[in-house]
Design a protein around this motif. Structure first.
Motif, PDB file in Angstrom:
ATOM      1  N   GLY A   1       0.793  -1.106  -0.016  1.00  0.00           N
ATOM      2  CA  GLY A   1      -0.293   0.008   0.027  1.00  0.00           C
ATOM      3  C   GLY A   1       0.709   1.404   0.025  1.00  0.00           C
TER       4      GLY A   1
ATOM      5  N   GLN B   1       0.823   3.988  -2.991  1.00  0.00           N
ATOM      6  CA  GLN B   1       0.298   5.522  -2.858  1.00  0.00           C
ATOM      7  C   GLN B   1       1.711   6.479  -2.921  1.00  0.00           C
ATOM      8  OE1 GLN B   1      -2.250   6.727  -3.098  1.00  0.00           O
ATOM      9  NE2 GLN B   1      -3.373   4.731  -3.601  1.00  0.00           N
TER      10      GLN B   1
ATOM     11  N   TYR C   1      -0.972  -4.352  -7.793  1.00  0.00           N
ATOM     12  CA  TYR C   1      -1.235  -3.997  -6.262  1.00  0.00           C
ATOM     13  C   TYR C   1      -2.599  -4.574  -5.960  1.00  0.00           C
ATOM     14  CZ  TYR C   1      -3.044  -1.996  -2.095  1.00  0.00           C
ATOM     15  OH  TYR C   1      -3.786  -1.811  -0.832  1.00  0.00           O
TER      16      TYR C   1
ATOM     17  N   GLN D   1      -3.493   1.410   2.921  1.00  0.00           N
ATOM     18  CA  GLN D   1      -3.367   1.896   1.558  1.00  0.00           C
ATOM     19  C   GLN D   1      -3.993   3.314   1.646  1.00  0.00           C
ATOM     20  OE1 GLN D   1      -4.929   3.030  -2.353  1.00  0.00           O
ATOM     21  NE2 GLN D   1      -6.170   1.530  -0.676  1.00  0.00           N
TER      22      GLN D   1
END
Length: 481
Positions: free
Chosen positions: A284, A288, A394, A418
């Protein structure tokens, strides 16, 4: 169940006879994926539409808006993200307890209620509350949809079908950008933002209706001890008796191990499970802190620093959406042909290079049209490789890394982290841009080098394995000796 009962599935072909054509089975799986990804479409639309609706929402109440200032704008925009963090966490436990299908049905009602609530919100507090409710649905869908598709699809189709979740997310974002642009040019109504937000009910309604026409997850049914129902579902989703026998035997073996093994509380304390949860949370961070949402949310701001006009900067956001959709289509093709690790490392390499190039472009070149085009080019190349190599992988890994007994809970917890990373980037990026300027992009470079090291040394490969084989591999590799 006993071992002899399990053997029956491999010794009695008639018990797993497939009576429907392969085309019928493929169409049924396509329908299941289409229904499930309505949640992803709503996810994308709800996260994208705020950029087009905020300017109208910020108008004074006498002009049809809510009179937002910079602080309340931030509250309205971020409340969905914080709701998503809570929703993904709670939905994981709910999907393990009540099933993936029932969880999606409940989330559909939240999508509808949240969209309607934001569309008719009379004040800022109500808008923030309704955006939070909508965020719970968005986060819940982000954690549940990939798991449901993975368990429905089977080993052969898992990678490309789960990746369609990402396709629907970016398609929803593109739809939001296009809708807001068209409405802003064609509708001269002070309440235009309410129409934009109300449209978010449509995928929620389609998701709710669709859940009555799709089967329950066979993996969840087996985990609940409902073997006959699971077998009936597999007969409708697999093309050959051999596939059914193999998958049913593996699931029952895994269920037996889970039943005889530690309880959920004990399992959550086992070293290999903790390792997988930390890996999921680490992914996560990887996804990001590429900075993807800094570009998705703030591309107009970045381009305006180069001297590009406001309208041109907003139009460039549609370019972001188009590139993301095209890249995801390529990514769906790629995930079936390349390893998860290879795709992530390739994507991170290009992400690092484009961020270096963007930082140098914005730092060294004078403000002119050339700088604007080069900056936009760097952003689009970044997004292409991000959405092709990193985002699909992901969501795929979130659907396959975790053990059957607590798959929903662990996936929900990892996806919740995340969303926290998402909120951190969305909140920190404009502050960093104001504090250190274009050096912000070099900070992302350092973070992504760390992400590359994490993937290279710590991420296991899952390509070509069934969910049960992945679980056994993880237990053997990371469990206590």
């Amino acid at each position: 169940m006993t071992g002899s009962t399990m053997t029956d599935y491999s010794s009695q072909p008639s018990s797993v006879e497939v009576t429907e054509t392969k085309d019928t089975i493929r169409q049924r799986i396509f329908l299941v994926v289409l229904v499930a990804t309505m949640g992803a479409l709503a996810f994308g639309y709800d996260t994208g539409i705020i950029s087009g609706s905020l300017p109208f929402m910020s108008a004074a109440p006498s002009q049809g808006g809510l009179g937002l200032n910079s602080f309340t704008e931030g509250l309205v925009a971020s409340s969905l993200i914080f709701g998503a963090a809570l929703g993904s966490f709670l939905s994981g436990f709910m999907s393990d307890r009540f099933g993936r299908r029932m969880t999606l049905r409940s989330l559909a009602l939240l999508f509808i209620a949240g969209a309607l609530g934001t569309a008719v919100a009379p004040s800022v507090p109500v808008m923030v509350a309704m955006r939070f409710v909508l965020g719970i649905a968005v986060g819940g869908g982000s954690a549940t949809v990939p798991v449901f598709i993975a368990e429905i699809a089977g080993p052969k189709r898992r990678a490309p079908l789960v990746s369609r979740n990402e396709l629907m997310i970016v398609s929803g974002q593109l739809l939001a950008y296009v809708v807001s642009t068209i409405m802003s040019y064609t509708l001269h109504d002070p309440y235009i933002w309410r129409y934009m937000l109300a449209l978010a009910m449509v995928p929620g309604i389609l998701l709710f209706i669709g859940t009555f026409f799709v089967p329950a997850s066979p993996h969840w049914l087996v985990a609940e001890g409902r073997f006959t129902e699971a077998l009936k579902v597999l007969k409708k989703l697999r093309e050959t008796p051999r596939e059914i026998r193999k998958e049913m035997a593996e699931m029952r073996k895994q269920e037996k191990l889970a039943r005889k093994g530690p309880s959920v509380k004990e399992l959550l304390r086992e070293r290999w499970v903790i390792r997988l949860l930390l890996t999921g949370c680490g992914l996560g961070f990887v996804a990001q802190f590429t900075g993807v949402n800094a570009f998705m949310y703030y591309t107009p701001i970045i381009l305006k620093t180069t001297g590009m006009g406001t309208n041109a900067s907003i139009a460039a956001t549609i370019g972001n959406g188009v590139v993301s959709v095209l890249a995801t289509l390529v990514g769906i093709w790629a995930v079936s042909r390349f390893s998860r690790r290879h795709m992530l490392m390739t994507g991170l390499t290009i992400v690092i290079l484009t961020q270096v190039a963007l930082g140098l472009t914005l730092t060294l070149l004078p403000q002119n049209l050339m700088q604007s085009y080069l900056a936009l080019g760097c952003i689009l190349v970044f997004l292409f490789f991000m959405q092709m190599c990193i985002s699909p992988v992901y969501w795929l890994l979130m659907s396959e890394l975790f053990p059957m007994k607590i798959r929903g809970a662990l996936a929900g917890t990892a996806v919740s982290f995340q969303w926290i990373c998402n909120a951190t980037v969305a909140f920190a990026f404009p502050l960093l841009l104001n504090l250190i300027g274009n050096q912000t992009f070099f900070l992302f470079v350092l973070l992504n080098i760390g992400s590359f090291i994490f993937v290279y040394f710590l991420l296991p490969e899952t390509r070509g394995k069934s969910l049960e084989e992945i679980e056994n591999m993880m237990r053997s590799k990371y469990g206590e000796v």
